[in-house]
Design an enzyme around this catalytic site. Structure first.
Site, PDB file in Angstrom:
ATOM      1  N   PRO A   2       0.817  -1.214   0.000  1.00 48.40           N
ATOM      2  CA  PRO A   2       0.000   0.000   0.000  1.00 48.40           C
ATOM      3  C   PRO A   2       0.856   1.272   0.000  1.00 48.40           C
ATOM      4  CG  PRO A   2      -0.736  -1.561   1.682  1.00 48.40           C
ATOM      5  CD  PRO A   2       0.595  -2.035   1.201  1.00 48.40           C
ATOM      6  N   GLU A   3       0.460   2.222  -0.834  1.00 44.46           N
ATOM      7  CA  GLU A   3       1.105   3.528  -0.854  1.00 44.46           C
ATOM      8  C   GLU A   3       0.011   4.587  -0.748  1.00 44.46           C
ATOM      9  OE1 GLU A   3       4.527   4.233  -3.019  1.00 44.46           O
ATOM     10  OE2 GLU A   3       5.085   2.129  -3.228  1.00 44.46           O
ATOM     11  N   LYS A  51      -0.267   7.761   4.654  1.00 43.90           N
ATOM     12  CA  LYS A  51      -0.588   6.338   4.653  1.00 43.90           C
ATOM     13  C   LYS A  51      -1.479   5.949   5.830  1.00 43.90           C
ATOM     14  CE  LYS A  51       3.716   5.022   2.382  1.00 43.90           C
ATOM     15  NZ  LYS A  51       4.854   4.086   2.408  1.00 43.90           N
ATOM     16  N   ARG A 262      15.636  -1.043   2.279  1.00 41.31           N
ATOM     17  CA  ARG A 262      14.561  -1.317   1.334  1.00 41.31           C
ATOM     18  C   ARG A 262      15.156  -1.487  -0.054  1.00 41.31           C
ATOM     19  NH1 ARG A 262       9.751   1.060   3.163  1.00 41.31           N
ATOM     20  NH2 ARG A 262       8.726   0.132   1.350  1.00 41.31           N
TER      21      ARG A 262
END
Length: 276
Positions: A2-3, A51, A262
């Site tokens: 999800p972004e 978010k 990441r």
């Protein structure tokens, strides 16, 4: 993963389905709120902030004022695997029941179910700033301020742009996919220090534009073409040819002191790594 655009879509979808409706049943499947019953409360609206998601509720009209029935907000964060889904009366869930963390059912049978939520809590609406006040301007929010976002990024000139973009205190809504895609489009390697990004203003504008054009799409696409499999420039395309110059896309990791590393994807020709 999800972004900001996913969270905006979830908020918009739930607001359309739930706003103005009274809750008939709530089921919080987390220890801290397992006994909380908000039946009779009305969902005023559902909003996104970066978010984060906020369901804002008002108490029943006949609520006892001495019980401290001030408006409440259900605060959630999807993290890496979370999602909210809306179901009609009697509709079968599309995710395993054991992953549900909260169920909100309205009097007309509509349900909103939060699955695998990374954060779930209920707070007074007046205290929302305690959970979202640290966020920078929201790329899809009414508070979007590109000048402030750029100033936040420039405040740490030696920090790699790829890390600064993920820091929600600078600007809220960018996740790893958009981080990689924005850097490619700006021809900047993710490890490049903020101070060495030639057109930071343009990079910030591009980030907002990418989220803006994708917030109403069912499937995210940052390229605008290349067929059904051409939805990204570099993200997830390690070893494949660059869509610009045909050089092989490379994969690596980027973090700070080995913490929160990441994945990064980049074209070594279009985005040459910094030389120091």
């Amino acid at each position: 993963m999800p972004e900001g655009d996913n969270v905006w879509q979830a908020a918009t979808r739930m607001h359309a389905a739930l706003a103005g409706k009274r809750l008939a049943q709530t089921d919080f499947r987390v220890p801290s709120f397992a006994t909380l019953d908000l039946a009779g409360w009305t969902i005023l609206d559902v909003v996104s902030r970066g978010k984060h998601l906020l369901h804002r509720l008002s108490p029943p009209e006949d609520a006892d004022p001495s019980a401290g029935s001030a408006p409440l907000s259900i605060h959630s964060h999807l993290k890496m695997e979370g999602s909210w889904q809306v179901y009609g009366a009697g509709e079968r869930w599309r995710k395993p029941a054991h992953t549900a963390r909260v169920v909100l059912r309205t009097e007309d049978g509509t349900s909103a179910v939060g699955f695998s939520l990374g954060v779930l809590e209920v707070i007074p609406t007046a205290e929302e700033q305690t959970v979202v006040g640290h966020l920078g301007p929201d790329l899809l929010g009414a508070d979007w301020n590109p000048a402030l976002a750029e100033a936040n990024l420039r405040a740490q000139p030696d920090r790699p742009i790829g890390l600064a973009l993920l820091d929600q205190r600078n600007l809220a809504g960018i996740g790893n996919i958009y981080r990689n895609e924005v850097c490619f489009l700006a021809r900047v390697h993710p490890a490049t220090p903020v101070s060495e990004v030639r057109d930071l203003t343009g990079l910030v504008a591009m980030a907002q534009r990418l989220l803006e054009v994708n917030r109403n799409r069912g499937s995210r696409n940052t390229t605008g073409g290349f067929g059904p499999r051409g939805n990204s420039w570099v993200y997830g395309r390690a070893g494949q040819p660059c869509r610009r110059c045909h050089t092989r896309i490379q994969h690596g990791v980027l973090g700070e002191g080995g913490v929160s590393e990441r994945d990064i994807y980049f074209c070594p020709r279009c985005q040459p790594p910094p030389q120091h």
